[in-house]
Design a protein around this motif. Structure first.
Motif, PDB file in Angstrom:
ATOM      1  N   THR A  58       0.839  -1.200   0.000  1.00 54.01           N
ATOM      2  CA  THR A  58       0.000   0.000   0.000  1.00 54.01           C
ATOM      3  C   THR A  58       0.876   1.253   0.000  1.00 54.01           C
ATOM      4  N   PHE A  59       1.916   1.240   0.828  1.00 55.09           N
ATOM      5  CA  PHE A  59       2.820   2.383   0.926  1.00 55.09           C
ATOM      6  C   PHE A  59       3.452   2.686  -0.433  1.00 55.09           C
ATOM      7  N   ARG A  60       4.012   1.654  -1.071  1.00 56.88           N
ATOM      8  CA  ARG A  60       4.679   1.868  -2.363  1.00 56.88           C
ATOM      9  C   ARG A  60       3.697   2.374  -3.420  1.00 56.88           C
ATOM     10  N   GLN A  61       2.503   1.791  -3.435  1.00 55.01           N
ATOM     11  CA  GLN A  61       1.500   2.188  -4.423  1.00 55.01           C
ATOM     12  C   GLN A  61       1.085   3.646  -4.214  1.00 55.01           C
ATOM     13  N   GLU A  62       0.769   4.002  -2.985  1.00 56.40           N
ATOM     14  CA  GLU A  62       0.340   5.366  -2.699  1.00 56.40           C
ATOM     15  C   GLU A  62       1.472   6.369  -2.906  1.00 56.40           C
ATOM     16  N   LYS A  63       2.691   5.960  -2.626  1.00 58.80           N
ATOM     17  CA  LYS A  63       3.845   6.833  -2.845  1.00 58.80           C
ATOM     18  C   LYS A  63       4.010   7.122  -4.334  1.00 58.80           C
ATOM     19  N   GLU A  64       3.911   6.089  -5.165  1.00 60.48           N
ATOM     20  CA  GLU A  64       4.016   6.284  -6.616  1.00 60.48           C
ATOM     21  C   GLU A  64       2.905   7.202  -7.132  1.00 60.48           C
ATOM     22  N   GLU A  65       1.683   6.986  -6.639  1.00 65.61           N
ATOM     23  CA  GLU A  65       0.556   7.824  -7.055  1.00 65.61           C
ATOM     24  C   GLU A  65       0.771   9.276  -6.642  1.00 65.61           C
ATOM     25  N   PHE A  66       1.293   9.479  -5.435  1.00 63.24           N
ATOM     26  CA  PHE A  66       1.561  10.822  -4.932  1.00 63.24           C
ATOM     27  C   PHE A  66       2.618  11.512  -5.803  1.00 63.24           C
ATOM     28  N   ILE A  67       3.701  10.805  -6.069  1.00 60.58           N
ATOM     29  CA  ILE A  67       4.776  11.378  -6.890  1.00 60.58           C
ATOM     30  C   ILE A  67       4.244  11.715  -8.283  1.00 60.58           C
ATOM     31  N   TYR A  68       3.495  10.793  -8.862  1.00 61.43           N
ATOM     32  CA  TYR A  68       2.941  11.013 -10.201  1.00 61.43           C
ATOM     33  C   TYR A  68       2.048  12.251 -10.218  1.00 61.43           C
ATOM     34  N   SER A  69       1.170  12.373  -9.217  1.00 54.40           N
ATOM     35  CA  SER A  69       0.251  13.517  -9.201  1.00 54.40           C
ATOM     36  C   SER A  69       0.998  14.837  -9.003  1.00 54.40           C
ATOM     37  N   ARG A  70       2.016  14.849  -8.152  1.00 54.55           N
ATOM     38  CA  ARG A  70       2.796  16.071  -7.930  1.00 54.55           C
ATOM     39  C   ARG A  70       3.596  16.452  -9.177  1.00 54.55           C
ATOM     40  N   LEU A  71       4.189  15.456  -9.825  1.00 57.19           N
ATOM     41  CA  LEU A  71       4.955  15.749 -11.039  1.00 57.19           C
ATOM     42  C   LEU A  71       4.030  16.247 -12.151  1.00 57.19           C
ATOM     43  N   LYS A  72       2.865  15.600 -12.260  1.00 58.14           N
ATOM     44  CA  LYS A  72       1.889  16.005 -13.283  1.00 58.14           C
ATOM     45  C   LYS A  72       1.431  17.440 -13.044  1.00 58.14           C
ATOM     46  N   ALA A  73       1.218  17.802 -11.770  1.00 55.14           N
ATOM     47  CA  ALA A  73       0.804  19.170 -11.431  1.00 55.14           C
ATOM     48  C   ALA A  73       1.886  20.186 -11.815  1.00 55.14           C
ATOM     49  N   LYS A  74       3.135  19.753 -11.805  1.00 51.38           N
ATOM     50  CA  LYS A  74       4.244  20.627 -12.196  1.00 51.38           C
ATOM     51  C   LYS A  74       4.491  20.581 -13.697  1.00 51.38           C
ATOM     52  N   GLN A  84      16.147   8.973 -16.419  1.00 54.39           N
ATOM     53  CA  GLN A  84      16.180   8.828 -14.964  1.00 54.39           C
ATOM     54  C   GLN A  84      14.779   9.067 -14.389  1.00 54.39           C
ATOM     55  N   LYS A  85      14.462   8.345 -13.340  1.00 52.24           N
ATOM     56  CA  LYS A  85      13.180   8.519 -12.675  1.00 52.24           C
ATOM     57  C   LYS A  85      13.168   9.870 -11.967  1.00 52.24           C
ATOM     58  N   ALA A  86      12.143  10.648 -12.213  1.00 50.71           N
ATOM     59  CA  ALA A  86      12.023  11.967 -11.584  1.00 50.71           C
ATOM     60  C   ALA A  86      11.677  11.797 -10.108  1.00 50.71           C
ATOM     61  N   THR A  87      12.169  12.710  -9.293  1.00 52.16           N
ATOM     62  CA  THR A  87      11.916  12.634  -7.852  1.00 52.16           C
ATOM     63  C   THR A  87      11.398  13.973  -7.343  1.00 52.16           C
ATOM     64  N   LEU A  88      10.875  13.917  -6.142  1.00 49.49           N
ATOM     65  CA  LEU A  88      10.427  15.135  -5.464  1.00 49.49           C
ATOM     66  C   LEU A  88      11.431  15.454  -4.365  1.00 49.49           C
ATOM     67  N   ASN A  89      11.412  16.680  -3.893  1.00 48.25           N
ATOM     68  CA  ASN A  89      12.340  17.038  -2.819  1.00 48.25           C
ATOM     69  C   ASN A  89      11.829  16.503  -1.477  1.00 48.25           C
ATOM     70  N   ALA A  90      12.690  16.567  -0.480  1.00 49.08           N
ATOM     71  CA  ALA A  90      12.387  16.000   0.833  1.00 49.08           C
ATOM     72  C   ALA A  90      11.160  16.647   1.469  1.00 49.08           C
ATOM     73  N   GLU A  91      10.987  17.944   1.267  1.00 49.79           N
ATOM     74  CA  GLU A  91       9.844  18.643   1.848  1.00 49.79           C
ATOM     75  C   GLU A  91       8.527  18.128   1.273  1.00 49.79           C
ATOM     76  N   GLU A  92       8.516  17.929  -0.043  1.00 51.31           N
ATOM     77  CA  GLU A  92       7.305  17.411  -0.689  1.00 51.31           C
ATOM     78  C   GLU A  92       7.015  15.977  -0.238  1.00 51.31           C
ATOM     79  N   MET A  93       8.068  15.183  -0.107  1.00 48.97           N
ATOM     80  CA  MET A  93       7.874  13.803   0.337  1.00 48.97           C
ATOM     81  C   MET A  93       7.424  13.753   1.795  1.00 48.97           C
ATOM     82  N   ALA A  94       7.872  14.728   2.596  1.00 53.35           N
ATOM     83  CA  ALA A  94       7.445  14.788   3.994  1.00 53.35           C
ATOM     84  C   ALA A  94       5.931  14.939   4.083  1.00 53.35           C
TER      85      ALA A  94
END
Length: 147
Positions: A58-74, A84-94
């Motif tokens: 569940t954690f991995r799935q929701e994390k991927e969905e969160f990253i995808y939605s944040r990247l899409k919003a940007k 390379q796989k795009a990442t978010l900064n530590a603050e966004e992941m927090a």
């Protein structure tokens, strides 16, 4: 484990739960009480395995969905130009970690309650087994001293 082994064997971490599985030693003359202890330990291990495998999935799935939605919003893709796989900064992941923990608080509390119950039962059974073994040893020693 080899047939001559007289101890528990601990395996490598499971890829889903990250828990190290245990193969419990079964003595040839296992008493009913020792069997109850071993089975309680096996049941606790299986329960932990199920919980953490499900939780991590569940954690991995929701994390991927969160990253995808944040990247899409940007306006970004999941992979950059170099592949390379795009990442978010530590603050966004927090933000994600905080939300995930808050959303799963009740599950974690229930897991902790169950974990403490299981471990209390295991500890109680271990005490009983230790007491029975100590009394058996004292009787054996007394018998051998008298002879």
């Amino acid at each position: 484990p080899p047939a001559h082994s007289r101890s528990d064997w601990i395996g490598p971490p499971d890829k889903h739960s990250n828990l190290r599985p245990i193969i419990f030693y079964r003595p040839p003359e296992e008493s009913r009480l020792e069997r109850r202890l071993r089975e309680a330990r096996q049941e606790a291990q299986a329960s932990n395995q199920r919980f953490w495998a499900r939780h991590n999935r569940t954690f991995r799935q929701e994390k991927e969905e969160f990253i995808y939605s944040r990247l899409k919003a940007k306006g970004l893709e999941m992979r950059d130009e170099s592949g390379q796989k795009a990442t978010l900064n530590a603050e966004e992941m927090a933000d994600f970690y905080k939300d995930f923990l808050s959303k799963n608080l009740k599950k974690h509390l229930q897991y902790n309650r169950d974990w403490y119950k299981r471990n209390f039962r295991i500890t109680f059974l271990m005490g009983q087994v230790a007491l029975v073994r100590a009394l058996r040893w004292l009787r054996w020693r007394k018998k051998n001293v008298e002879q």
